[in-house]
Scaffold this motif. Structure first.
Motif, PDB file in Angstrom:
ATOM      1  N   SER A   3       5.344 -13.194   2.238  1.00  0.00           N
ATOM      2  CA  SER A   3       4.022 -13.481   1.769  1.00  0.00           C
ATOM      3  C   SER A   3       3.082 -14.383   2.533  1.00  0.00           C
ATOM      4  O   SER A   3       3.731 -15.396   2.951  1.00  0.00           O
ATOM      5  CB  SER A   3       4.052 -13.759   0.312  1.00  0.00           C
ATOM      6  OG  SER A   3       2.689 -14.253  -0.203  1.00  0.00           O
ATOM      7  N   PHE A   4       2.029 -14.082   2.783  1.00  0.00           N
ATOM      8  CA  PHE A   4       1.160 -14.965   3.700  1.00  0.00           C
ATOM      9  C   PHE A   4       0.634 -16.344   2.696  1.00  0.00           C
ATOM     10  O   PHE A   4      -0.325 -17.129   3.035  1.00  0.00           O
ATOM     11  CB  PHE A   4      -0.157 -14.385   4.414  1.00  0.00           C
ATOM     12  CG  PHE A   4      -1.068 -13.431   3.388  1.00  0.00           C
ATOM     13  CD1 PHE A   4      -1.324 -13.915   2.090  1.00  0.00           C
ATOM     14  CD2 PHE A   4      -1.558 -12.162   3.916  1.00  0.00           C
ATOM     15  CE1 PHE A   4      -2.348 -12.852   1.502  1.00  0.00           C
ATOM     16  CE2 PHE A   4      -2.089 -11.580   3.235  1.00  0.00           C
ATOM     17  CZ  PHE A   4      -2.604 -11.750   1.961  1.00  0.00           C
ATOM     18  N   TYR A   5       1.385 -16.290   1.393  1.00  0.00           N
ATOM     19  CA  TYR A   5       0.544 -17.277   0.638  1.00  0.00           C
ATOM     20  C   TYR A   5       1.766 -18.714   0.693  1.00  0.00           C
ATOM     21  O   TYR A   5       1.350 -19.780   0.214  1.00  0.00           O
ATOM     22  CB  TYR A   5       0.566 -17.019  -0.951  1.00  0.00           C
ATOM     23  CG  TYR A   5      -0.565 -16.193  -1.026  1.00  0.00           C
ATOM     24  CD1 TYR A   5      -1.959 -16.792  -0.801  1.00  0.00           C
ATOM     25  CD2 TYR A   5      -0.515 -15.112  -1.764  1.00  0.00           C
ATOM     26  CE1 TYR A   5      -3.055 -15.945  -0.994  1.00  0.00           C
ATOM     27  CE2 TYR A   5      -1.618 -14.239  -1.883  1.00  0.00           C
ATOM     28  CZ  TYR A   5      -2.780 -14.803  -1.408  1.00  0.00           C
ATOM     29  OH  TYR A   5      -3.852 -13.943  -1.786  1.00  0.00           O
TER      30      TYR A   5
ATOM     31  N   TYR B 182      -1.415   4.900   3.563  1.00  0.00           N
ATOM     32  CA  TYR B 182      -2.555   4.023   3.685  1.00  0.00           C
ATOM     33  C   TYR B 182      -3.498   4.276   5.259  1.00  0.00           C
ATOM     34  O   TYR B 182      -4.493   4.393   5.125  1.00  0.00           O
ATOM     35  CB  TYR B 182      -2.007   2.455   3.755  1.00  0.00           C
ATOM     36  CG  TYR B 182      -3.277   1.423   3.770  1.00  0.00           C
ATOM     37  CD1 TYR B 182      -3.922   1.238   2.814  1.00  0.00           C
ATOM     38  CD2 TYR B 182      -3.655   0.922   5.209  1.00  0.00           C
ATOM     39  CE1 TYR B 182      -5.000   0.374   3.008  1.00  0.00           C
ATOM     40  CE2 TYR B 182      -4.692   0.151   5.290  1.00  0.00           C
ATOM     41  CZ  TYR B 182      -5.390  -0.117   4.315  1.00  0.00           C
ATOM     42  OH  TYR B 182      -6.429  -0.864   4.254  1.00  0.00           O
TER      43      TYR B 182
ATOM     44  N   SER C 275      -0.785  -3.868   6.991  1.00  0.00           N
ATOM     45  CA  SER C 275      -0.385  -2.889   6.341  1.00  0.00           C
ATOM     46  C   SER C 275       0.237  -1.800   7.321  1.00  0.00           C
ATOM     47  O   SER C 275       1.129  -2.463   8.094  1.00  0.00           O
ATOM     48  CB  SER C 275      -1.660  -2.123   5.494  1.00  0.00           C
ATOM     49  OG  SER C 275      -1.099  -0.939   4.888  1.00  0.00           O
TER      50      SER C 275
ATOM     51  N   ASP D 122       2.842  -8.726   6.662  1.00  0.00           N
ATOM     52  CA  ASP D 122       2.636  -8.052   5.442  1.00  0.00           C
ATOM     53  C   ASP D 122       3.883  -8.383   4.527  1.00  0.00           C
ATOM     54  O   ASP D 122       4.702  -9.201   4.748  1.00  0.00           O
ATOM     55  CB  ASP D 122       2.414  -6.595   5.534  1.00  0.00           C
ATOM     56  CG  ASP D 122       1.386  -5.913   4.569  1.00  0.00           C
ATOM     57  OD1 ASP D 122       0.289  -5.528   4.841  1.00  0.00           O
ATOM     58  OD2 ASP D 122       1.732  -5.854   3.008  1.00  0.00           O
ATOM     59  N   LEU D 123       3.668  -7.902   3.432  1.00  0.00           N
ATOM     60  CA  LEU D 123       4.662  -8.090   2.353  1.00  0.00           C
ATOM     61  C   LEU D 123       6.068  -7.371   2.530  1.00  0.00           C
ATOM     62  O   LEU D 123       6.203  -6.426   3.489  1.00  0.00           O
ATOM     63  CB  LEU D 123       4.133  -7.487   0.968  1.00  0.00           C
ATOM     64  CG  LEU D 123       3.072  -8.307   0.150  1.00  0.00           C
ATOM     65  CD1 LEU D 123       2.467  -7.348  -0.832  1.00  0.00           C
ATOM     66  CD2 LEU D 123       3.351  -9.651  -0.217  1.00  0.00           C
TER      67      LEU D 123
ATOM     68  N   GLY E 115      -1.665  -9.321   6.557  1.00  0.00           N
ATOM     69  CA  GLY E 115      -2.045  -8.298   5.851  1.00  0.00           C
ATOM     70  C   GLY E 115      -2.165  -7.026   6.634  1.00  0.00           C
ATOM     71  O   GLY E 115      -3.181  -6.363   6.304  1.00  0.00           O
TER      72      GLY E 115
ATOM     73  N   ASN F 293      -5.581   0.252  11.090  1.00  0.00           N
ATOM     74  CA  ASN F 293      -6.862  -0.354  11.261  1.00  0.00           C
ATOM     75  C   ASN F 293      -6.913  -1.764  11.792  1.00  0.00           C
ATOM     76  O   ASN F 293      -7.685  -2.525  12.145  1.00  0.00           O
ATOM     77  CB  ASN F 293      -7.529  -0.843   9.795  1.00  0.00           C
ATOM     78  CG  ASN F 293      -7.963   0.265   9.048  1.00  0.00           C
ATOM     79  OD1 ASN F 293      -8.174   1.474   9.899  1.00  0.00           O
ATOM     80  ND2 ASN F 293      -8.195   0.297   7.704  1.00  0.00           N
TER      81      ASN F 293
ATOM     82  N   TRP G  73      -6.165  -9.700  -2.473  1.00  0.00           N
ATOM     83  CA  TRP G  73      -4.847  -9.703  -3.190  1.00  0.00           C
ATOM     84  C   TRP G  73      -4.592 -11.061  -3.681  1.00  0.00           C
ATOM     85  O   TRP G  73      -4.003 -11.770  -2.841  1.00  0.00           O
ATOM     86  CB  TRP G  73      -3.711  -8.751  -2.634  1.00  0.00           C
ATOM     87  CG  TRP G  73      -4.128  -7.262  -2.299  1.00  0.00           C
ATOM     88  CD1 TRP G  73      -4.781  -6.973  -1.281  1.00  0.00           C
ATOM     89  CD2 TRP G  73      -3.876  -6.419  -3.389  1.00  0.00           C
ATOM     90  NE1 TRP G  73      -4.845  -5.433  -1.470  1.00  0.00           N
ATOM     91  CE2 TRP G  73      -4.557  -5.008  -2.884  1.00  0.00           C
ATOM     92  CE3 TRP G  73      -3.475  -6.421  -4.543  1.00  0.00           C
ATOM     93  CZ2 TRP G  73      -4.136  -3.927  -3.555  1.00  0.00           C
ATOM     94  CZ3 TRP G  73      -3.263  -5.242  -5.408  1.00  0.00           C
ATOM     95  CH2 TRP G  73      -3.641  -4.014  -4.729  1.00  0.00           C
TER      96      TRP G  73
ATOM     97  N   MET H 195       0.716  -1.165   0.107  1.00  0.00           N
ATOM     98  CA  MET H 195      -0.053  -0.059   0.162  1.00  0.00           C
ATOM     99  C   MET H 195       0.775   1.265  -0.153  1.00  0.00           C
ATOM    100  O   MET H 195       1.870   1.052   0.273  1.00  0.00           O
ATOM    101  CB  MET H 195      -0.892  -0.054   1.239  1.00  0.00           C
ATOM    102  CG  MET H 195      -1.560  -1.341   1.481  1.00  0.00           C
ATOM    103  SD  MET H 195      -3.048  -1.502   0.408  1.00  0.00           S
ATOM    104  CE  MET H 195      -2.443  -2.708  -0.818  1.00  0.00           C
TER     105      MET H 195
ATOM    106  N   ALA I 224      -7.880  -8.737   7.635  1.00  0.00           N
ATOM    107  CA  ALA I 224      -8.658  -7.933   7.013  1.00  0.00           C
ATOM    108  C   ALA I 224      -8.505  -7.345   5.776  1.00  0.00           C
ATOM    109  O   ALA I 224      -7.288  -6.801   5.539  1.00  0.00           O
ATOM    110  CB  ALA I 224      -9.220  -6.700   7.918  1.00  0.00           C
ATOM    111  N   TRP I 225      -9.134  -7.320   4.762  1.00  0.00           N
ATOM    112  CA  TRP I 225      -9.111  -6.720   3.413  1.00  0.00           C
ATOM    113  C   TRP I 225      -7.697  -7.223   2.690  1.00  0.00           C
ATOM    114  O   TRP I 225      -7.026  -6.435   1.981  1.00  0.00           O
ATOM    115  CB  TRP I 225      -9.063  -5.290   3.449  1.00  0.00           C
ATOM    116  CG  TRP I 225     -10.652  -4.451   3.850  1.00  0.00           C
ATOM    117  CD1 TRP I 225     -10.900  -4.624   5.090  1.00  0.00           C
ATOM    118  CD2 TRP I 225     -11.312  -4.019   2.891  1.00  0.00           C
ATOM    119  NE1 TRP I 225     -12.352  -3.902   4.828  1.00  0.00           N
ATOM    120  CE2 TRP I 225     -12.550  -3.527   3.753  1.00  0.00           C
ATOM    121  CE3 TRP I 225     -11.282  -3.712   1.627  1.00  0.00           C
ATOM    122  CZ2 TRP I 225     -13.738  -3.002   3.127  1.00  0.00           C
ATOM    123  CZ3 TRP I 225     -12.402  -3.160   0.958  1.00  0.00           C
ATOM    124  CH2 TRP I 225     -13.554  -2.960   1.720  1.00  0.00           C
ATOM    125  N   ALA I 226      -7.212  -8.380   2.854  1.00  0.00           N
ATOM    126  CA  ALA I 226      -5.804  -8.835   2.444  1.00  0.00           C
ATOM    127  C   ALA I 226      -6.020  -9.872   1.179  1.00  0.00           C
ATOM    128  O   ALA I 226      -5.165  -9.734   0.484  1.00  0.00           O
ATOM    129  CB  ALA I 226      -5.127  -9.045   3.730  1.00  0.00           C
TER     130      ALA I 226
END
Ligand code: SAM
Length: 359
Positions: A128-130, A19, A61, A93-94, A59, A65, A150, A13, A145-147
């Protein structure tokens, strides 16, 4: 499979607190998931003291939030453990995320969950959370939240839009759907490995509603027109414009639940999942102040903070930095003006769900 080029993966972001300053839409949207997170913290089995209770925030950011959800979970845990039990909060996060802005929020924001509780220990992970990013069976509570809208990468250029939901190209739509399914399963597998037995994960993320509507239509049309205008003005090349795509997806409820068709998926089960429409606070504010310019500026700021960095990163070459800045400025001006000319409500479909590590 070949590694995607760096510019085909999503960018973090907008940095330097950008952000945090322009994410009220996300803050409002996530609030209906807070009761789920509170209930998860009340119900989740806890390890024997003195082991720290681990809360993971996937995620995060720049963290503003995350304050309310993490405070909510800590309050529910403190009601069970009393003061003094160590709680670790891991914000992930990234790698390129502005973690300095996150630490500034934790240190200085009046709503910081650190206030008044010396037994909370925040830390961050820039991966990365993948993939699995925390030790096996270490996480008691997860929040995201809101991640997960992507994708891990841009699966294909989109010839007729920036957002695949509004593309008419069926092959491109299929490529995004396949990537979305693979990424969702990878995300779930990694969380399944990280959660303790009985651990809970609460997710709120972009979705498609029952009619298949992704929402944000006016915003996305204004953005697409803005990119066209940057190309016409010579700020970006035709090739750069063609490579600009937003690698986010709104999954349907069926798509979220597909991995669970046989019951559990990698030992995770669904405690509850639903699609809902978030309150459109920008439209509500327009209703009370009638300020069309502010209406356009707010949706533009939402887009600039979240999506513009991913679009701008395809601009390359020796003068990339200056051209990216010009592109972001013109795109923002065009978008804000277009939205201000025709204010309308925005549909914001979201999913909220609680997953439990049962196996
Ligand atoms: C829209 S922000 C949400 C921030 C915050 N959770 C909120 O509710 O406002 C999405 C975040 O997810 C992060 N993200 C996207 N893909 C990711 C990935 N593969 N691994 C970790 N974080 C990712 C982005 O970098 C970004 O900070």
């Amino acid at each position: 499979m070949a590694e995607p080029l760096p510019s085909t993966t999503p960018a973090p972001m907008e940095g330097r607190g950008g952000y945090n300053r322009a994410s009220a839409v996300q803050e409002h949207g996530a609030s209906p998931a807070l009761p789920l997170f509170r209930a998860a913290a009340e119900a989740v089995p806890l390890a024997e003291s003195p082991a720290a209770i681990v809360i993971a925030d996937y995620g995060a950011s720049e963290g503003r939030n995350s304050l309310e959800p993490i405070r909510t979970a800590i309050a529910a845990l403190r009601a069970r453990t009393g003061a003094g039990r160590a709680i670790t909060v891991v914000h992930t996060d990234l790698p390129g995320n502005d973690f300095a802005a996150l630490f500034a929020v934790l240190a200085g924001d009046p709503n910081s969950y650190l206030r008044g509780d010396p037994a909370i220990f925040p830390m961050v992970v820039g991966r990365s959370f993948y993939g699995q990013i925390l030790p096996p069976a270490s996480v008691t509570l997860g929040w995201s939240a809101w991640a997960v809208q992507w994708l891990s990468r841009v699966p294909a250029p989109i010839p007729d839009q920036l957002q695949v939901a509004y593309s008419k190209d069926s092959a491109v739509r299929a490529a995004y759907a396949a990537q979305a399914d693979a990424d969702w399963r990878a995300f779930l597998s990694a969380r399944a490995a990280e959660l303790r037995p009985g651990g809970r994960l609460v997710i709120v993320t972009m979705a498609c509603d029952a009619e298949g509507d992704f929402g944000y239509r006016a915003c996305l049309d204004a953005m697409y027109a803005g990119v066209g205008s940057c190309m016409t003005a010579g700020l970006i090349t035709t090739a750069e414009a063609a490579r600009m795509a937003i690698p986010t997806v709104g999954r349907s409820l069926d798509e979220f639940l597909a991995p669970f068709s046989g019951g559990a998926f990698d030992g995770l089960t669904v405690e509850g999942a639903e699609i809902f429409l978030a309150e459109d606070d920008i439209w509500r504010r327009f209703g009370s102040d009638g300020d069309a310019a502010a209406f356009g500026a707010r949706w533009m700021a939402f887009s600039r903070a979240s999506v513009f960095p991913t679009l701008a990163q395809v601009i390359e070459g020796p003068d990339a930095e200056a051209r990216r800045a010009s592109f972001v400025a013109r795109l923002g001006d065009k978008m804000a003006a277009e939205l201000a000319a025709r204010p309308e409500p925005t549909k914001i479909p979201l999913a909220r769900m609680t997953l439990v590590k049962t196996g």
